[in-house]
Design a protein around this motif. Structure first.
Motif, mmCIF file in Angstrom:
data_model
loop_
_atom_site.group_PDB
_atom_site.id
_atom_site.type_symbol
_atom_site.label_atom_id
_atom_site.label_comp_id
_atom_site.label_asym_id
_atom_site.label_seq_id
_atom_site.Cartn_x
_atom_site.Cartn_y
_atom_site.Cartn_z
ATOM 1 N N GLN A 322 0.846 -1.195 0.000
ATOM 2 C CA GLN A 322 0.000 0.000 0.000
ATOM 3 C C GLN A 322 0.881 1.245 0.000
ATOM 4 O OE1 GLN A 322 -2.284 -0.717 3.566
ATOM 5 N NE2 GLN A 322 -3.921 -1.740 2.434
ATOM 6 N N THR A 323 0.375 2.304 -0.587
ATOM 7 C CA THR A 323 1.102 3.580 -0.602
ATOM 8 C C THR A 323 0.220 4.672 -0.032
ATOM 9 O OG1 THR A 323 0.370 4.086 -2.858
ATOM 10 C CG2 THR A 323 2.465 2.905 -2.616
ATOM 11 N N GLN A 324 0.860 5.668 0.564
ATOM 12 C CA GLN A 324 0.124 6.798 1.118
ATOM 13 C C GLN A 324 1.054 7.999 1.210
ATOM 14 O OE1 GLN A 324 -0.096 4.579 5.069
ATOM 15 N NE2 GLN A 324 -0.248 6.717 5.747
ATOM 16 N N VAL A 325 0.461 9.181 1.319
ATOM 17 C CA VAL A 325 1.206 10.415 1.542
ATOM 18 C C VAL A 325 0.857 10.910 2.935
ATOM 19 C CG1 VAL A 325 1.557 12.792 0.813
ATOM 20 C CG2 VAL A 325 1.254 10.990 -0.906
ATOM 21 N N GLU A 326 1.884 11.127 3.749
ATOM 22 C CA GLU A 326 1.645 11.527 5.141
ATOM 23 C C GLU A 326 2.781 12.440 5.594
ATOM 24 O OE1 GLU A 326 1.927 9.211 9.341
ATOM 25 O OE2 GLU A 326 0.513 8.345 7.891
ATOM 26 N N GLY A 327 2.398 13.621 6.065
ATOM 27 C CA GLY A 327 3.402 14.550 6.570
ATOM 28 C C GLY A 327 4.425 14.965 5.535
ATOM 29 N N GLY A 328 4.002 15.115 4.291
ATOM 30 C CA GLY A 328 4.921 15.519 3.248
ATOM 31 C C GLY A 328 5.854 14.430 2.762
ATOM 32 N N ARG A 329 5.549 13.182 3.112
ATOM 33 C CA ARG A 329 6.387 12.061 2.697
ATOM 34 C C ARG A 329 5.537 11.026 1.972
ATOM 35 N NH1 ARG A 329 11.392 12.165 5.057
ATOM 36 N NH2 ARG A 329 11.771 9.973 4.584
ATOM 37 N N PHE A 330 6.149 10.383 0.995
ATOM 38 C CA PHE A 330 5.505 9.276 0.299
ATOM 39 C C PHE A 330 5.960 7.986 0.987
ATOM 40 C CE2 PHE A 330 5.276 5.947 -2.893
ATOM 41 C CZ PHE A 330 4.007 6.170 -3.453
ATOM 42 N N ILE A 331 4.984 7.144 1.379
ATOM 43 C CA ILE A 331 5.283 5.943 2.157
ATOM 44 C C ILE A 331 4.740 4.724 1.420
ATOM 45 C CG2 ILE A 331 5.004 4.756 4.371
ATOM 46 C CD1 ILE A 331 4.480 7.522 5.625
ATOM 47 N N ALA A 332 5.603 3.756 1.171
ATOM 48 C CA ALA A 332 5.200 2.455 0.632
ATOM 49 C C ALA A 332 5.293 1.441 1.759
ATOM 50 C CB ALA A 332 6.098 2.044 -0.535
ATOM 51 N N THR A 333 4.206 0.725 2.018
ATOM 52 C CA THR A 333 4.141 -0.213 3.133
ATOM 53 C C THR A 333 3.879 -1.620 2.597
ATOM 54 O OG1 THR A 333 3.234 1.511 4.575
ATOM 55 C CG2 THR A 333 3.014 -0.774 5.316
ATOM 56 N N VAL A 334 4.775 -2.532 2.931
ATOM 57 C CA VAL A 334 4.635 -3.936 2.540
ATOM 58 C C VAL A 334 4.281 -4.728 3.785
ATOM 59 C CG1 VAL A 334 5.789 -5.939 1.531
ATOM 60 C CG2 VAL A 334 6.336 -3.634 0.714
ATOM 61 N N ARG A 335 3.167 -5.467 3.730
ATOM 62 C CA ARG A 335 2.766 -6.316 4.849
ATOM 63 C C ARG A 335 2.876 -7.778 4.428
ATOM 64 N NH1 ARG A 335 -0.280 -1.731 5.726
ATOM 65 N NH2 ARG A 335 -0.278 -1.023 7.886
ATOM 66 N N LEU A 336 3.583 -8.557 5.250
ATOM 67 C CA LEU A 336 3.811 -9.967 4.963
ATOM 68 C C LEU A 336 3.302 -10.808 6.133
ATOM 69 C CD1 LEU A 336 7.507 -9.548 3.827
ATOM 70 C CD2 LEU A 336 5.599 -10.102 2.306
ATOM 71 N N PRO A 337 2.478 -11.812 5.878
ATOM 72 C CA PRO A 337 2.041 -12.676 6.967
ATOM 73 C C PRO A 337 3.189 -13.550 7.453
ATOM 74 C CG PRO A 337 1.248 -13.508 4.860
ATOM 75 C CD PRO A 337 1.885 -12.185 4.582
ATOM 76 N N VAL A 338 3.266 -13.733 8.754
ATOM 77 C CA VAL A 338 4.294 -14.604 9.324
ATOM 78 C C VAL A 338 3.986 -16.045 8.904
ATOM 79 C CG1 VAL A 338 5.272 -15.507 11.465
ATOM 80 C CG2 VAL A 338 4.742 -13.065 11.251
ATOM 81 N N GLY A 339 5.013 -16.779 8.586
ATOM 82 C CA GLY A 339 4.811 -18.149 8.118
ATOM 83 C C GLY A 339 4.990 -18.291 6.631
ATOM 84 N N VAL A 340 5.209 -17.184 5.918
ATOM 85 C CA VAL A 340 5.459 -17.239 4.470
ATOM 86 C C VAL A 340 6.950 -17.347 4.233
ATOM 87 C CG1 VAL A 340 5.321 -15.949 2.332
ATOM 88 C CG2 VAL A 340 3.401 -15.954 3.890
#
Length: 340
Positions: A322-340
């Motif tokens: 997922q991507t978002q803009v927050e506080g003047g910064r561009f943030i890319a967030t990767v979420r991985l389930p444990v066990g993969v």
């Protein structure tokens, strides 16, 4: 030892909660149909309860047996595995019918041959349901394989579009360093070799630690190019979680941060952080947005799209990008389930 890309395995989806819930619901629907069928003697609610009990025991025993034998069955081809599943379904039907006969034969007497006729009926119902399920499975599996092959072709095309841009930038940086700073030029070429060794290995899975090591090599190359213009912040736990990711999936997000952030600013920074909970590992890559009115271009979002598709394929939809803009910064967030 090099890890190879794992194709989807037929049994993997059976251990997930949605699949188990659908199996139980399908069993209840079958029990309702049998209870409402013409020719049912006695109270239909009682018939429904007993039928539901038998069906659910058969279904859960079959799922449990498949799970216990998953190591042995992992090497079977999907079609042969489907036939083994039908055979286990029949065997568990007879096992449950025998257990019911031992427990209730004294309180639920039947005419001569009544229990045998009941077992024959259950066998016929199991065969009919199993063969219908076999046909549905074969169609579903063929469709899934076609989708996976198409996705792999798409990913290879996406990777082919990523590599030239990075290669040209790196070679230009190396050419500028050869005469003035030969030691740094040598380190740049070694880092480049590691990155392209990973890229040319094709679709595969590596540990998160190795993937972050590739991203670090990429940033070392870019640090030589930008010098004091680039500040890099790493925020990692003392021990990285033991999860796997597609090779070169985090690195393209870091490359995007360079291209669309640092490259268009007098000074810029990149922060990479990893946090973990018992169920999820979160990787965040953030960079400042360039000032308004500066040079801008939308780009093709090749790295972002490739990472999103590959992580969703690896985690069967449980992971996300997922991507978002927050506080003047561009943030890319990767979420991985444990066990993969």
């Amino acid at each position: 030892m090099r890890e190879t890309y794992d194709a989807p395995r037929p049994l993997d989806s059976l251990w997930q909660a949605p699949a188990i819930i659908w199996v139980l619901l399908a069993g209840e629907c079958l029990a309702v149909v049998l209870a409402l069928a013409p020719g049912v003697d006695g109270e239909r609610w009682v018939h429904f309860g007993l039928t539901s009990l038998v069906i659910q025991w058969v279904a859960l025993l079959t799922l449990g047996t498949l799970y216990l034998l998953r190591g042995v069955l992992a090497g079977l081809r999907p079609q042969r595995l489907a036939y083994v599943t039908v055979a286990l379904l029949l065997a568990n039907t007879w096992l449950v019918a025998g257990a019911v006969w031992l427990m209730v034969r004294e309180v639920w007497p039947m005419a001569d041959g009544g229990w045998f006729a009941l077992v024959l009926r259950l066998t016929g119902i199991t065969l009919a349901v199993g063969l219908l399920g076999l046909a549905a499975f074969q169609n579903h599996w063929r469709g899934r394989l076609h989708a996976v092959r198409a996705k792999q072709s798409e990913l290879q095309a996406l990777q082919a579009r990523i590599r030239p841009h990075f290669l040209f930038n790196t070679l230009n940086t190396g050419a500028a360093l050869v005469h003035e700073r030969p030691e740094e030029a040598e380190r740049l070429l070694l880092d480049l070799a590691d990155l392209f060794r990973a890229a040319l290995a094709g679709p595969r899975q590596i540990s998160l630690e190795d993937e972050l090591s590739l991203a670090r090599r990429y940033l070392e190359i870019e640090a030589l190019r930008f010098g004091d213009r680039l500040t890099i912040g790493w925020h990692l736990p003392r021990e990285l979680p033991a999860v796997t990711v597609p090779a070169l999936s985090i690195q393209p997000l870091v490359e995007n941060a360079i291209r669309h952030g640092v490259e268009r600013m007098a000074n810029g920074d990149i922060d990479i952080s990893v946090t973990a909970t018992p169920d999820t590992v979160v990787v965040r890559i953030s960079n400042p947005l360039p000032p308004a009115g500066g040079r801008s271009f939308a780009g093709h979002q090749v790295g972002l799209n490739a990472t999103q598709v590959r992580i969703e394929a690896l985690t069967d939809g449980r992971g996300s990008v997922q991507t978002q803009v927050e506080g003047g910064r561009f943030i890319a967030t990767v979420r991985l389930p444990v066990g993969v």
